[in-house]
Design a protein around this motif. Structure first.
Motif, PDB file in Angstrom:
ATOM      1  N   VAL A 123      -9.323 -29.117 -22.047  1.00  0.00           N
ATOM      2  CA  VAL A 123      -8.746 -29.117 -20.710  1.00  0.00           C
ATOM      3  C   VAL A 123      -9.856 -29.173 -19.677  1.00  0.00           C
ATOM      4  N   ASP A 124      -9.777 -30.155 -18.782  1.00  0.00           N
ATOM      5  CA  ASP A 124     -10.782 -30.312 -17.729  1.00  0.00           C
ATOM      6  C   ASP A 124     -10.691 -29.222 -16.664  1.00  0.00           C
ATOM      7  N   THR A 125      -9.476 -28.817 -16.343  1.00  0.00           N
ATOM      8  CA  THR A 125      -9.258 -27.859 -15.260  1.00  0.00           C
ATOM      9  C   THR A 125      -9.690 -26.457 -15.689  1.00  0.00           C
ATOM     10  N   PRO A 126     -10.533 -25.791 -14.916  1.00  0.00           N
ATOM     11  CA  PRO A 126     -10.902 -24.412 -15.250  1.00  0.00           C
ATOM     12  C   PRO A 126      -9.670 -23.504 -15.193  1.00  0.00           C
ATOM     13  N   LEU A 127      -9.450 -22.745 -16.250  1.00  0.00           N
ATOM     14  CA  LEU A 127      -8.309 -21.846 -16.326  1.00  0.00           C
ATOM     15  C   LEU A 127      -8.763 -20.477 -16.798  1.00  0.00           C
ATOM     16  N   GLU A 131      -4.013 -17.367 -17.305  1.00  0.00           N
ATOM     17  CA  GLU A 131      -3.292 -18.618 -17.059  1.00  0.00           C
ATOM     18  C   GLU A 131      -2.962 -19.332 -18.358  1.00  0.00           C
ATOM     19  N   PRO A 137       0.501 -23.042 -16.463  1.00  0.00           N
ATOM     20  CA  PRO A 137      -0.706 -23.569 -15.817  1.00  0.00           C
ATOM     21  C   PRO A 137      -1.487 -24.533 -16.708  1.00  0.00           C
ATOM     22  N   ARG A 140       0.413 -27.879 -16.750  1.00  0.00           N
ATOM     23  CA  ARG A 140       0.170 -28.635 -15.519  1.00  0.00           C
ATOM     24  C   ARG A 140      -1.196 -29.314 -15.565  1.00  0.00           C
ATOM     25  N   ALA A 141      -2.195 -28.628 -16.127  1.00  0.00           N
ATOM     26  CA  ALA A 141      -3.536 -29.203 -16.226  1.00  0.00           C
ATOM     27  C   ALA A 141      -3.543 -30.417 -17.144  1.00  0.00           C
ATOM     28  N   ILE A 144      -2.025 -33.728 -15.477  1.00  0.00           N
ATOM     29  CA  ILE A 144      -2.814 -34.508 -14.510  1.00  0.00           C
ATOM     30  C   ILE A 144      -4.115 -35.043 -15.098  1.00  0.00           C
ATOM     31  N   GLN A 145      -4.416 -34.680 -16.332  1.00  0.00           N
ATOM     32  CA  GLN A 145      -5.712 -35.051 -16.914  1.00  0.00           C
ATOM     33  C   GLN A 145      -5.711 -36.477 -17.456  1.00  0.00           C
TER      34      GLN A 145
END
Length: 407
Positions: A123-127, A131, A137, A140-141, A144-145
């Protein structure tokens, strides 16, 4: 040994001898092993310590974290939906999960989620850990990736995201979380002691994990072991270890998601959450029984039909290249990852599982679930002494003993 208990039918003594030998050699602290044939248990053993510090013995109902052995259970949930006509593996993921289509993923078929070809190994988004435990969450990440590669052209083990990707498709179709669907459609009918999302009342049954000492004194030792295991030239092994498994590689990023660490994996929050790629708690009897129900009737229940099993065990990754491997080394990766639609297939010389037709899924630390349609065998092994070697010999030796008993 007096601390090994259970039952072994005549003709299956070699499995019991191998299981005992692991304790004698110090390879196991606490463990269990079970073999089903034609829908009934012929080996069901457990022994050792569930908690060394408290001197708590491993008993019949002890359960342990099975890590990626969870993926086999998750895949079975998806294939149950396929079998019922509710999921088409060749349909785009967006048919079931419309929001997934962002960032160029609109045409990606569901099968790429199961075969680790989706290009979303991490996952690119920091979580945060909280989360990730909350599920939405992280979903959702992933929505959009952008994929790391063109889906279907490469593959790489989706160590943690596999469970969220497949689990969300199951949730969109059924309206139930993966853990709930597993409990209602697989665990409850088969009377399994297995959970993805551990109930608090089961906590006293959980074995305490210990990690075996790291056996490699230097990077060179690791490369030497890898070369020996794979039958590779040392220079080739060194490049593969560096490019595929080295620090900062996509493979290493895939193993970490949402702040999950070795420390918080022991927390109640992690055990209670659903990580359908990594946090099933089960005993060996339940894993063997679950796999047995995919290749035979178990007390009148047949989980998956033969045509479903045949389709889901067709190898997919022989058609794509392993991500991150230099082109000149691709021929050497043939046996590194032999993945069907959610299940490992036999990969000699690493593991022959239960035979050429067999399928299953190992877990970090040493656990394994597997089945063989030809011999109608279901196999399960769990342990609380997590190995730190590249290849864990314990399950390999046990499945080898199973094959010899079958012969």
């Amino acid at each position: 040994m007096s601390d090994v208990n259970g039952v072994v039918e005549h003709g299956w003594e070699q499995v019991a001898d191998t299981f005992r030998a692991n304790f004698k050699a110090g390879k196991d602290l606490g463990a269990a092993c079970c073999v089903y044939v034609d829908g009934r248990a012929v080996v069901d053993l457990w022994g050792g310590q569930a908690d060394r510090d408290r001197n708590r013995p491993w008993v019949q109902d002890t359960v342990a974290l099975t890590a990626s052995t969870t993926k086999g259970a998750t895949a079975m949930c998806a294939h149950l939906l396929v079998q019922r006509g509710l999921l088409d593996l060749d349909a785009p993921v967006t048919r079931y999960w419309p929001e997934f289509g962002a960032a160029g993923k609109g045409t990606m078929p569901v099968r790429y989620l199961l075969s680790h070809q989706a290009g979303l190994p991490y996952v690119d988004t920091p979580l945060t850990f909280e989360e990730a435990c909350a599920w939405d969450p992280l979903i959702r990440a992933l929505e959009i990736q952008k994929p790391l590669w063109t889906p279907g052209t490469e593959h790489l083990y989706h160590a943690m995201t596999f469970g969220f990707l497949v689990g969300e498709v199951v949730r969109r179709i059924t309206g139930k979380s993966l853990g709930t669907f597993f409990a209602e459609e697989i665990a409850r009918p088969l009377k399994l002691s297995a959970w993805i999302g551990l109930p608090e009342e089961i906590e006293p049954r959980v074995a305490r994990l210990e990690v075996a000492p790291f056996p490699y004194g230097s990077p060179e030792d690791l490369v030497t072991d890898f070369a020996k295991l794979m039958g590779l030239d040392t220079a080739v092994a060194e490049t593969l270890v560096k490019d595929v498994y080295g620090p900062g590689s996509a493979f290493m990023k895939a193993g970490a998601v949402g702040g999950v660490t070795e420390e918080n994996m022991h927390s109640r929050a992690y055990r209670a959450a659903e990580f359908p790629a990594a946090n099933m708690f089960a005993n060996a009897h339940s894993i063997a029984r679950m796999y047995a129900a995919t290749v035979s009737d178990v007390d009148g229940i047949r989980l998956l039909q033969p045509d479903t099993v045949a389709a889901m065990t067709m190898v997919q990754t022989d058609r794509t290249r392993m991500h991150g491997v230099p082109s000149e080394l691709l021929p050497y990766t043939k046996n590194l990852f032999n993945m069907s639609l959610g299940f490992w297939r036999a990969t000699p010389p690493i593991s022959s599982l239960l035979g050429p037709a067999s399928f299953g899924h190992p877990g970090s630390g040493g656990s394994l679930g597997a089945a063989d349609p030809e011999s109608r065998v279901g196999f399960g092994y769990v342990t609380n002494l997590w190995a730190a070697t590249l290849i864990d010999p314990r399950a390999i030796e046990l499945t080898s003993a199973v094959r010899k008993c079958l012969d």
